[in-house]
Write a protein that holds these residues in place. Structure first.
Motif, PDB file in Angstrom:
ATOM      1  N   TYR A  27     -42.470  20.235   2.348  1.00  0.00           N
ATOM      2  CA  TYR A  27     -42.106  20.101   3.762  1.00  0.00           C
ATOM      3  C   TYR A  27     -41.407  21.368   4.251  1.00  0.00           C
ATOM      4  CZ  TYR A  27     -39.614  18.575   7.924  1.00  0.00           C
ATOM      5  OH  TYR A  27     -39.113  18.492   9.197  1.00  0.00           O
ATOM      6  N   ALA A  28     -40.446  21.857   3.444  1.00  0.00           N
ATOM      7  CA  ALA A  28     -39.699  23.064   3.830  1.00  0.00           C
ATOM      8  C   ALA A  28     -40.628  24.272   3.941  1.00  0.00           C
ATOM      9  CB  ALA A  28     -38.595  23.333   2.809  1.00  0.00           C
ATOM     10  N   LEU A  29     -41.601  24.332   3.043  1.00  0.00           N
ATOM     11  CA  LEU A  29     -42.522  25.467   3.044  1.00  0.00           C
ATOM     12  C   LEU A  29     -43.423  25.473   4.273  1.00  0.00           C
ATOM     13  CD1 LEU A  29     -43.819  27.894   1.581  1.00  0.00           C
ATOM     14  CD2 LEU A  29     -45.328  26.252   0.421  1.00  0.00           C
ATOM     15  N   PHE A  30     -44.062  24.342   4.557  1.00  0.00           N
ATOM     16  CA  PHE A  30     -45.070  24.296   5.611  1.00  0.00           C
ATOM     17  C   PHE A  30     -44.507  24.022   7.010  1.00  0.00           C
ATOM     18  CE2 PHE A  30     -47.679  23.538   1.844  1.00  0.00           C
ATOM     19  CZ  PHE A  30     -48.720  24.414   2.075  1.00  0.00           C
ATOM     20  N   PHE A  31     -43.346  23.413   7.092  1.00  0.00           N
ATOM     21  CA  PHE A  31     -42.809  23.070   8.406  1.00  0.00           C
ATOM     22  C   PHE A  31     -41.569  23.878   8.814  1.00  0.00           C
ATOM     23  CE2 PHE A  31     -45.240  19.393   7.078  1.00  0.00           C
ATOM     24  CZ  PHE A  31     -45.962  19.088   8.218  1.00  0.00           C
ATOM     25  N   ILE A  32     -41.056  24.688   7.873  1.00  0.00           N
ATOM     26  CA  ILE A  32     -39.891  25.517   8.213  1.00  0.00           C
ATOM     27  C   ILE A  32     -40.163  26.989   7.917  1.00  0.00           C
ATOM     28  CG2 ILE A  32     -37.462  25.989   7.690  1.00  0.00           C
ATOM     29  CD1 ILE A  32     -37.110  23.028   7.092  1.00  0.00           C
ATOM     30  N   ILE A  33     -40.477  27.291   6.649  1.00  0.00           N
ATOM     31  CA  ILE A  33     -40.626  28.690   6.238  1.00  0.00           C
ATOM     32  C   ILE A  33     -41.856  29.332   6.889  1.00  0.00           C
ATOM     33  CG2 ILE A  33     -40.985  30.240   4.277  1.00  0.00           C
ATOM     34  CD1 ILE A  33     -39.436  28.205   2.560  1.00  0.00           C
ATOM     35  N   VAL A  34     -43.015  28.660   6.779  1.00  0.00           N
ATOM     36  CA  VAL A  34     -44.253  29.224   7.363  1.00  0.00           C
ATOM     37  C   VAL A  34     -44.125  29.401   8.876  1.00  0.00           C
ATOM     38  CG1 VAL A  34     -46.709  28.817   7.789  1.00  0.00           C
ATOM     39  CG2 VAL A  34     -45.749  28.415   5.499  1.00  0.00           C
ATOM     40  N   PRO A  35     -43.649  28.374   9.626  1.00  0.00           N
ATOM     41  CA  PRO A  35     -43.462  28.559  11.076  1.00  0.00           C
ATOM     42  C   PRO A  35     -42.493  29.692  11.409  1.00  0.00           C
ATOM     43  CG  PRO A  35     -43.464  26.232  10.559  1.00  0.00           C
ATOM     44  CD  PRO A  35     -43.432  26.959   9.260  1.00  0.00           C
ATOM     45  N   LEU A  36     -41.445  29.866  10.583  1.00  0.00           N
ATOM     46  CA  LEU A  36     -40.492  30.956  10.833  1.00  0.00           C
ATOM     47  C   LEU A  36     -41.169  32.303  10.683  1.00  0.00           C
ATOM     48  CD1 LEU A  36     -37.180  29.760   9.095  1.00  0.00           C
ATOM     49  CD2 LEU A  36     -37.533  30.213  11.527  1.00  0.00           C
ATOM     50  N   PHE A  37     -42.000  32.456   9.649  1.00  0.00           N
ATOM     51  CA  PHE A  37     -42.712  33.716   9.455  1.00  0.00           C
ATOM     52  C   PHE A  37     -43.687  33.969  10.599  1.00  0.00           C
ATOM     53  CE2 PHE A  37     -41.445  33.659   4.925  1.00  0.00           C
ATOM     54  CZ  PHE A  37     -41.096  34.995   4.788  1.00  0.00           C
ATOM     55  N   LYS A  38     -44.362  32.905  11.050  1.00  0.00           N
ATOM     56  CA  LYS A  38     -45.303  33.057  12.165  1.00  0.00           C
ATOM     57  C   LYS A  38     -44.569  33.476  13.429  1.00  0.00           C
ATOM     58  CE  LYS A  38     -48.924  29.849  10.642  1.00  0.00           C
ATOM     59  NZ  LYS A  38     -49.624  28.569  10.927  1.00  0.00           N
ATOM     60  N   THR A  39     -43.406  32.847  13.663  1.00  0.00           N
ATOM     61  CA  THR A  39     -42.609  33.189  14.850  1.00  0.00           C
ATOM     62  C   THR A  39     -42.145  34.642  14.776  1.00  0.00           C
ATOM     63  OG1 THR A  39     -41.839  30.904  15.011  1.00  0.00           O
ATOM     64  CG2 THR A  39     -40.571  32.572  16.192  1.00  0.00           C
ATOM     65  N   LYS A  40     -41.688  35.045  13.584  1.00  0.00           N
ATOM     66  CA  LYS A  40     -41.213  36.420  13.410  1.00  0.00           C
ATOM     67  C   LYS A  40     -42.363  37.413  13.585  1.00  0.00           C
ATOM     68  CE  LYS A  40     -38.543  39.313  10.258  1.00  0.00           C
ATOM     69  NZ  LYS A  40     -37.866  39.398   8.940  1.00  0.00           N
ATOM     70  N   MET A  52     -35.992  23.604  15.382  1.00  0.00           N
ATOM     71  CA  MET A  52     -36.128  24.250  14.075  1.00  0.00           C
ATOM     72  C   MET A  52     -34.807  24.242  13.308  1.00  0.00           C
ATOM     73  SD  MET A  52     -38.097  25.690  11.872  1.00  0.00           S
ATOM     74  CE  MET A  52     -39.566  26.060  12.811  1.00  0.00           C
ATOM     75  N   LYS A  53     -33.733  24.546  14.053  1.00  0.00           N
ATOM     76  CA  LYS A  53     -32.418  24.548  13.426  1.00  0.00           C
ATOM     77  C   LYS A  53     -32.083  23.172  12.867  1.00  0.00           C
ATOM     78  CE  LYS A  53     -27.610  25.808  14.259  1.00  0.00           C
ATOM     79  NZ  LYS A  53     -26.612  26.264  15.258  1.00  0.00           N
ATOM     80  N   ARG A  54     -32.447  22.129  13.617  1.00  0.00           N
ATOM     81  CA  ARG A  54     -32.175  20.759  13.181  1.00  0.00           C
ATOM     82  C   ARG A  54     -32.958  20.449  11.898  1.00  0.00           C
ATOM     83  NH1 ARG A  54     -32.861  16.176  17.613  1.00  0.00           N
ATOM     84  NH2 ARG A  54     -31.113  17.401  18.465  1.00  0.00           N
ATOM     85  N   LYS A  55     -34.206  20.936  11.825  1.00  0.00           N
ATOM     86  CA  LYS A  55     -35.022  20.717  10.627  1.00  0.00           C
ATOM     87  C   LYS A  55     -34.397  21.376   9.396  1.00  0.00           C
ATOM     88  CE  LYS A  55     -39.622  20.230  12.706  1.00  0.00           C
ATOM     89  NZ  LYS A  55     -40.985  20.818  12.786  1.00  0.00           N
ATOM     90  N   VAL A  56     -33.894  22.588   9.576  1.00  0.00           N
ATOM     91  CA  VAL A  56     -33.272  23.313   8.468  1.00  0.00           C
ATOM     92  C   VAL A  56     -32.039  22.576   7.970  1.00  0.00           C
ATOM     93  CG1 VAL A  56     -32.094  25.447   7.798  1.00  0.00           C
ATOM     94  CG2 VAL A  56     -34.153  25.546   9.217  1.00  0.00           C
ATOM     95  N   ILE A  57     -31.194  22.144   8.889  1.00  0.00           N
ATOM     96  CA  ILE A  57     -29.963  21.429   8.517  1.00  0.00           C
ATOM     97  C   ILE A  57     -30.296  20.117   7.805  1.00  0.00           C
ATOM     98  CG2 ILE A  57     -27.922  20.242   9.408  1.00  0.00           C
ATOM     99  CD1 ILE A  57     -27.871  22.331  11.669  1.00  0.00           C
ATOM    100  N   LEU A  58     -31.273  19.386   8.360  1.00  0.00           N
ATOM    101  CA  LEU A  58     -31.655  18.097   7.770  1.00  0.00           C
ATOM    102  C   LEU A  58     -32.230  18.282   6.367  1.00  0.00           C
ATOM    103  CD1 LEU A  58     -31.963  15.054   8.180  1.00  0.00           C
ATOM    104  CD2 LEU A  58     -34.218  15.474   9.156  1.00  0.00           C
ATOM    105  N   THR A  59     -33.076  19.282   6.205  1.00  0.00           N
ATOM    106  CA  THR A  59     -33.654  19.562   4.880  1.00  0.00           C
ATOM    107  C   THR A  59     -32.582  19.962   3.891  1.00  0.00           C
ATOM    108  OG1 THR A  59     -35.700  20.321   5.937  1.00  0.00           O
ATOM    109  CG2 THR A  59     -35.366  20.931   3.639  1.00  0.00           C
ATOM    110  N   PHE A  60     -31.638  20.797   4.327  1.00  0.00           N
ATOM    111  CA  PHE A  60     -30.538  21.237   3.465  1.00  0.00           C
ATOM    112  C   PHE A  60     -29.690  20.048   3.023  1.00  0.00           C
ATOM    113  CE2 PHE A  60     -26.175  22.898   2.965  1.00  0.00           C
ATOM    114  CZ  PHE A  60     -26.409  23.777   1.915  1.00  0.00           C
ATOM    115  N   ILE A  61     -29.395  19.140   3.953  1.00  0.00           N
ATOM    116  CA  ILE A  61     -28.611  17.942   3.630  1.00  0.00           C
ATOM    117  C   ILE A  61     -29.352  17.066   2.624  1.00  0.00           C
ATOM    118  CG2 ILE A  61     -27.708  15.761   4.548  1.00  0.00           C
ATOM    119  CD1 ILE A  61     -27.074  17.271   7.145  1.00  0.00           C
ATOM    120  N   CYS A  62     -30.655  16.912   2.815  1.00  0.00           N
ATOM    121  CA  CYS A  62     -31.468  16.103   1.890  1.00  0.00           C
ATOM    122  C   CYS A  62     -31.458  16.697   0.486  1.00  0.00           C
ATOM    123  CB  CYS A  62     -32.901  15.999   2.397  1.00  0.00           C
ATOM    124  SG  CYS A  62     -33.092  14.932   3.846  1.00  0.00           S
ATOM    125  N   PHE A  63     -31.544  18.036   0.398  1.00  0.00           N
ATOM    126  CA  PHE A  63     -31.490  18.704  -0.894  1.00  0.00           C
ATOM    127  C   PHE A  63     -30.147  18.430  -1.579  1.00  0.00           C
ATOM    128  CE2 PHE A  63     -35.107  21.654  -0.011  1.00  0.00           C
ATOM    129  CZ  PHE A  63     -35.768  21.447  -1.206  1.00  0.00           C
TER     130      PHE A  63
END
Length: 205
Positions: free
Chosen positions: A184-197, A1-12
């Motif tokens: 991608y950020a919404l469905f593969f990062i933010i939503v999974p984070l909320f579900k995990t929390k 998950m951390k890798r996804k966040v970093i990669l998305t941030f770099i792409c932005f």
């Protein structure tokens, strides 16, 4: 998950920076094209003004107004000459347009004849034979110069419009890519984070 966040941030970051760089250079390019079109357009105006002033000077020959009419011609000719220097020192390699290069060569032939005749009469305005030759040369070359300059202006406008179309398409691609990245950020990062929390909270409860 951390890798996804970093990669998305770099792409932005890459998207935003590249978009700003392209936007900055396109604005400069549009300004440059507009300046060239403006200068070339003025050359058309100067060529038309020169023929009128030449005829006015011809009508004023052997009168007290001749010197002032000739001075008006000289002033316009200097502007005409300066404009020609500008448009002939444009880096045509930047445009990579063989048709534009041919137009410049043709245009310069007509300009050179007008220039030569004008300089001769400026240096010896009272020479009747030179003046008659001058009038003939200006009359016979002004129209063809105007036509070739019209074609140059039209070609620059066509090139500029084509570049603007390409820029608009590029902006659409940037916007679409940004939207996809947000989805991608919404469905593969933010939503999974909320579900995990939510799951952790449920487990604690």
């Amino acid at each position: 998950m951390k890798r996804k966040v970093i990669l998305t941030f770099i792409c932005f970051i890459i998207l935003v920076v590249s978009n700003q760089v392209i936007f900055h250079f396109d604005i400069k390019r549009q300004y440059y094209d507009a300046e060239i079109i403006n200068k070339a357009g003025k050359q058309r105006m100067f060529s038309q003004k020169l023929i009128k002033l030449a005829l006015y000077a011809d009508e004023a020959r052997n009168t007290s107004n001749f010197e002032s009419k000739l001075e008006d011609y000289i002033t316009t000719f200097n502007d005409f000459n300066s404009g020609n220097y500008y448009i002939n020192h444009i880096d045509l390699d930047f445009y990579e347009n063989p048709y534009l290069e041919e137009l410049y060569k043709t245009n310069q032939l007509y300009f050179s004849k007008i220039e030569k005749a004008s300089l001769e009469i400026i240096n010896d305005a009272n020479n009747e034979q030179l003046f008659n030759n001058f009038l003939t040369t200006v009359k016979s070359n002004e129209g063809t110069f105007l036509v070739s300059m019209d074609k140059i202006v039209q070609e620059y406008q066509r090139i500029s419009e084509h570049k603007i179309d390409n820029f608009e398409k590029m902006q659409l691609i940037f916007n679409a890519t940004t939207l996809l990245l947000l989805i991608y950020a919404l469905f593969f990062i933010i939503v999974p984070l909320f579900k995990t929390k939510a799951k952790k909270i449920a487990d604690i409860a």
